[in-house]
Design a protein around this motif. Structure first.
Motif, PDB file in Angstrom:
ATOM      1  N   GLY A  35       0.813  -1.212   0.000  1.00 48.20           N
ATOM      2  CA  GLY A  35       0.000   0.000   0.000  1.00 48.20           C
ATOM      3  C   GLY A  35       0.844   1.259   0.000  1.00 48.20           C
ATOM      4  N   TYR A  36       1.948   1.196   0.746  1.00 45.89           N
ATOM      5  CA  TYR A  36       2.823   2.365   0.823  1.00 45.89           C
ATOM      6  C   TYR A  36       3.471   2.633  -0.537  1.00 45.89           C
ATOM      7  N   LEU A  37       3.995   1.573  -1.142  1.00 41.79           N
ATOM      8  CA  LEU A  37       4.622   1.740  -2.462  1.00 41.79           C
ATOM      9  C   LEU A  37       3.610   2.303  -3.462  1.00 41.79           C
ATOM     10  N   SER A  38       2.395   1.786  -3.377  1.00 40.36           N
ATOM     11  CA  SER A  38       1.353   2.256  -4.290  1.00 40.36           C
ATOM     12  C   SER A  38       1.092   3.754  -4.081  1.00 40.36           C
ATOM     13  N   GLU A  39       1.060   4.177  -2.833  1.00 41.56           N
ATOM     14  CA  GLU A  39       0.824   5.599  -2.547  1.00 41.56           C
ATOM     15  C   GLU A  39       1.990   6.463  -3.027  1.00 41.56           C
ATOM     16  N   VAL A  40       3.217   5.946  -2.848  1.00 42.45           N
ATOM     17  CA  VAL A  40       4.393   6.684  -3.333  1.00 42.45           C
ATOM     18  C   VAL A  40       4.314   6.830  -4.851  1.00 42.45           C
ATOM     19  N   GLU A  41       3.975   5.737  -5.515  1.00 36.69           N
ATOM     20  CA  GLU A  41       3.899   5.782  -6.987  1.00 36.69           C
ATOM     21  C   GLU A  41       2.857   6.780  -7.470  1.00 36.69           C
ATOM     22  N   ARG A  42       1.780   6.921  -6.699  1.00 30.45           N
ATOM     23  CA  ARG A  42       0.719   7.840  -7.115  1.00 30.45           C
ATOM     24  C   ARG A  42       0.942   9.263  -6.586  1.00 30.45           C
ATOM     25  N   GLY A  43       2.088   9.480  -5.955  1.00 26.33           N
ATOM     26  CA  GLY A  43       2.405  10.819  -5.466  1.00 26.33           C
ATOM     27  C   GLY A  43       1.585  11.217  -4.260  1.00 26.33           C
ATOM     28  N   GLN A  44       1.061  10.228  -3.552  1.00 25.98           N
ATOM     29  CA  GLN A  44       0.226  10.548  -2.397  1.00 25.98           C
ATOM     30  C   GLN A  44       1.015  10.512  -1.099  1.00 25.98           C
ATOM     31  N   LYS A  45       2.166   9.875  -1.141  1.00 26.52           N
ATOM     32  CA  LYS A  45       3.023   9.841   0.047  1.00 26.52           C
ATOM     33  C   LYS A  45       4.420  10.314  -0.350  1.00 26.52           C
ATOM     34  N   GLU A  46       4.994  11.067   0.556  1.00 29.88           N
ATOM     35  CA  GLU A  46       6.361  11.555   0.377  1.00 29.88           C
ATOM     36  C   GLU A  46       7.288  10.436   0.869  1.00 29.88           C
ATOM     37  N   ALA A  47       8.091   9.882  -0.013  1.00 28.60           N
ATOM     38  CA  ALA A  47       8.985   8.795   0.411  1.00 28.60           C
ATOM     39  C   ALA A  47      10.227   9.380   1.074  1.00 28.60           C
ATOM     40  N   SER A  48      10.654   8.772   2.158  1.00 31.87           N
ATOM     41  CA  SER A  48      11.893   9.222   2.804  1.00 31.87           C
ATOM     42  C   SER A  48      13.068   8.868   1.896  1.00 31.87           C
ATOM     43  N   SER A  49      14.205   9.479   2.173  1.00 29.38           N
ATOM     44  CA  SER A  49      15.409   9.202   1.380  1.00 29.38           C
ATOM     45  C   SER A  49      15.758   7.716   1.434  1.00 29.38           C
ATOM     46  N   GLU A  50      15.637   7.121   2.602  1.00 32.59           N
ATOM     47  CA  GLU A  50      15.980   5.700   2.743  1.00 32.59           C
ATOM     48  C   GLU A  50      15.016   4.829   1.934  1.00 32.59           C
ATOM     49  N   LEU A  51      13.750   5.185   1.986  1.00 38.80           N
ATOM     50  CA  LEU A  51      12.748   4.406   1.267  1.00 38.80           C
ATOM     51  C   LEU A  51      12.959   4.520  -0.244  1.00 38.80           C
ATOM     52  N   LEU A  52      13.250   5.726  -0.693  1.00 37.26           N
ATOM     53  CA  LEU A  52      13.528   5.920  -2.122  1.00 37.26           C
ATOM     54  C   LEU A  52      14.713   5.057  -2.557  1.00 37.26           C
ATOM     55  N   ALA A  53      15.752   5.068  -1.728  1.00 39.10           N
ATOM     56  CA  ALA A  53      16.939   4.272  -2.056  1.00 39.10           C
ATOM     57  C   ALA A  53      16.579   2.794  -2.105  1.00 39.10           C
ATOM     58  N   SER A  54      15.752   2.363  -1.181  1.00 44.90           N
ATOM     59  CA  SER A  54      15.370   0.954  -1.119  1.00 44.90           C
ATOM     60  C   SER A  54      14.527   0.542  -2.334  1.00 44.90           C
ATOM     61  N   ILE A  55      13.614   1.415  -2.737  1.00 45.16           N
ATOM     62  CA  ILE A  55      12.785   1.114  -3.906  1.00 45.16           C
ATOM     63  C   ILE A  55      13.658   1.057  -5.163  1.00 45.16           C
ATOM     64  N   CYS A  56      14.595   1.988  -5.259  1.00 42.59           N
ATOM     65  CA  CYS A  56      15.489   1.978  -6.429  1.00 42.59           C
ATOM     66  C   CYS A  56      16.331   0.709  -6.454  1.00 42.59           C
ATOM     67  N   ARG A  57      16.817   0.294  -5.298  1.00 39.83           N
ATOM     68  CA  ARG A  57      17.584  -0.965  -5.247  1.00 39.83           C
ATOM     69  C   ARG A  57      16.715  -2.115  -5.726  1.00 39.83           C
ATOM     70  N   ALA A  58      15.483  -2.136  -5.246  1.00 42.94           N
ATOM     71  CA  ALA A  58      14.568  -3.223  -5.624  1.00 42.94           C
ATOM     72  C   ALA A  58      14.314  -3.212  -7.139  1.00 42.94           C
ATOM     73  N   LEU A  59      14.357  -2.030  -7.723  1.00 39.73           N
ATOM     74  CA  LEU A  59      14.115  -1.912  -9.163  1.00 39.73           C
ATOM     75  C   LEU A  59      15.404  -2.075  -9.973  1.00 39.73           C
ATOM     76  N   GLY A  60      16.535  -2.147  -9.262  1.00 42.67           N
ATOM     77  CA  GLY A  60      17.810  -2.308  -9.964  1.00 42.67           C
ATOM     78  C   GLY A  60      18.226  -1.070 -10.735  1.00 42.67           C
ATOM     79  N   VAL A  61      17.784   0.088 -10.263  1.00 38.59           N
ATOM     80  CA  VAL A  61      18.177   1.343 -10.912  1.00 38.59           C
ATOM     81  C   VAL A  61      18.873   2.232  -9.887  1.00 38.59           C
ATOM     82  N   ARG A  62      19.618   3.214 -10.389  1.00 36.90           N
ATOM     83  CA  ARG A  62      20.278   4.129  -9.476  1.00 36.90           C
ATOM     84  C   ARG A  62      19.358   5.299  -9.168  1.00 36.90           C
TER      85      ARG A  62
END
Lengths: 116, 116
Positions: A35-62
């Motif tokens: 649910g959190y990832l979905s909200e981040v993707e829709r611009g409804q939640k502000e992702a923390s720096s750590e969370l952004l880094a974690s999502i990017c790692r999961a996606l294999g992108v920098r």
């Protein structure tokens, strides 16, 4: 005006969809709730720096690549900045270094610079 | 690992100092508290998208320019992304083309790809 978190969310979502991956897969890999990832993707939640880094790692992108893309998207719609209106300071802009006597008021020094 | 909010904070602080402006001036112009701006500059608080936009307006710079600079700073220290570990899906990742009978279960097809 485009909001940064919306652009970041759209970029993350586009990357995930290019990889044909589900919210469930990526949220699991990033260790965030679906649910959190979905909200981040829709611009409804502000992702923390750590969370952004974690999502990017999961996606294999920098994250730096995502940010560069986002900055380019934003640049295309962001107006030039308005001129700064600086209110003359009542206090010295720069305090004298510790132990250094303030021989002249900093305000006076600033006036000299402005008059030069 | 460099944290994004630290890099953003450093960029905002550097911009403010280049302009010889105080925390008080910029926080007033951005309509945020002095303490909050100070924490953002030191990477201790995650600034919301709206707050970032407001601080950039107060500084007379474009958020997109700040982000581009930050992405370049981050790119210099950020390692290449690790390969993605995708858990084999239980459902077919790609549906067979229309009109083409799915002769074998998609899972078996994925196994063939993995074994190839």
């Amino acid at each position: 005006m485009a909001v940064l978190r919306t652009l970041i969310g759209e970029a993350l979502r586009a990357t995930r969809l290019e990889q044909d991956r589900t919210l469930r897969e990526v949220s699991g890999a990033a260790r965030v709730s679906l649910g959190y990832l979905s909200e981040v993707e829709r611009g409804q939640k502000e992702a923390s720096s750590e969370l952004l880094a974690s999502i990017c790692r999961a996606l294999g992108v920098r994250l730096s690549d995502v940010l560069r893309d986002v900055s380019e998207t934003l640049a295309a719609v962001e107006p030039q900045p308005a001129p700064i209106t600086v209110v003359p300071p009542l206090e010295p802009a720069v305090a004298p270094a510790e132990g250094v006597p303030a021989l002249a008021p900093a305000r006076a020094a600033a006036d000299v610079v402005a008059a030069a």
